[in-house]
Scaffold this active site. Sequence first.
Site, short mmCIF file in Angstrom:
data_model
loop_
_atom_site.label_atom_id
_atom_site.label_comp_id
_atom_site.label_asym_id
_atom_site.label_seq_id
_atom_site.Cartn_x
_atom_site.Cartn_y
_atom_site.Cartn_z
CB CYS A 108 -0.92 -0.03 1.22
SG CYS A 108 -2.11 1.33 1.27
CB CYS A 109 3.85 2.29 2.00
SG CYS A 109 3.25 2.76 3.63
CB CYS A 191 -2.51 6.93 6.01
SG CYS A 191 -1.55 7.28 4.53
CB CYS A 194 -0.89 3.35 8.99
SG CYS A 194 -1.52 2.20 7.75
CB CYS A 217 5.99 5.19 4.29
SG CYS A 217 6.91 6.70 4.01
#
Length: 221
Positions: A108-109, A191, A194, A217
């Site tokens: 995702c990062c 985010c 997280c 990240c």
Amino acid sequence: MTDLADRTDLEAVSASFERAAPTTILEWAVGQFGDAITVACSFEDGVLPHMANSVKPGIEIVFLDTQYHFAETLWFVEELRRRYHLNLRVMTPLAEPDNRWQADVAGCCGVRKVEPLNRALAGKAAWVTGLKRADAPTRAAAPIVAWDAARDMVKINPLANWTPLDVDVYSAEHGLPANPLAERGYPSIGCWPCTKAVAPGDDPRSGRWVGLDKTECGLHT
Ligand code: SF4
């Protein structure tokens, strides 16, 4: 723009800046790289965008809109853009919002931060970050200037030596607004899925990816 004669010269440059003011470092960076430089800002506070824009009005400032930021951060970005007339470039992911953060934070990062940053830096010679040694033990040895081998460019961390107190003093002296999350226990803001609030005195980044073996990240590794 002046080419650095040798990438190993960067170590000497970095060492020479250990006691320099961040504005001095930014002035050097602008002198070296001209318009081929981008400032990447997380907008957890207003110091770096304000300082960079003061040194060179209109300098390109990049914000990575992962599509999972807190509403407060999005408000803060717009407030700083409007107030200081920032030349803001908002980078969005190529992927639509999805559930990937629930099972694959690295991926995702990668899609929402690393790829958009690399896209923003394409064609540039250097980038500036707000990374500070005080952020976390994993950042304690961060250089002020270094060769970013992964991106084939120079990376400049003008605030590397700064403490949270330095940030507070600069913000107060310049009347900067604050990200509303800062006073709610979020010294490090990422985010919403997280990032959790931390207790006073805790490692500022201990609220990031809580419970997972992940501390960065991927932008700085
Ligand atoms: Fe995705 Fe979380 Fe990384 Fe944001 S911090 S890009 S939500 S994994």
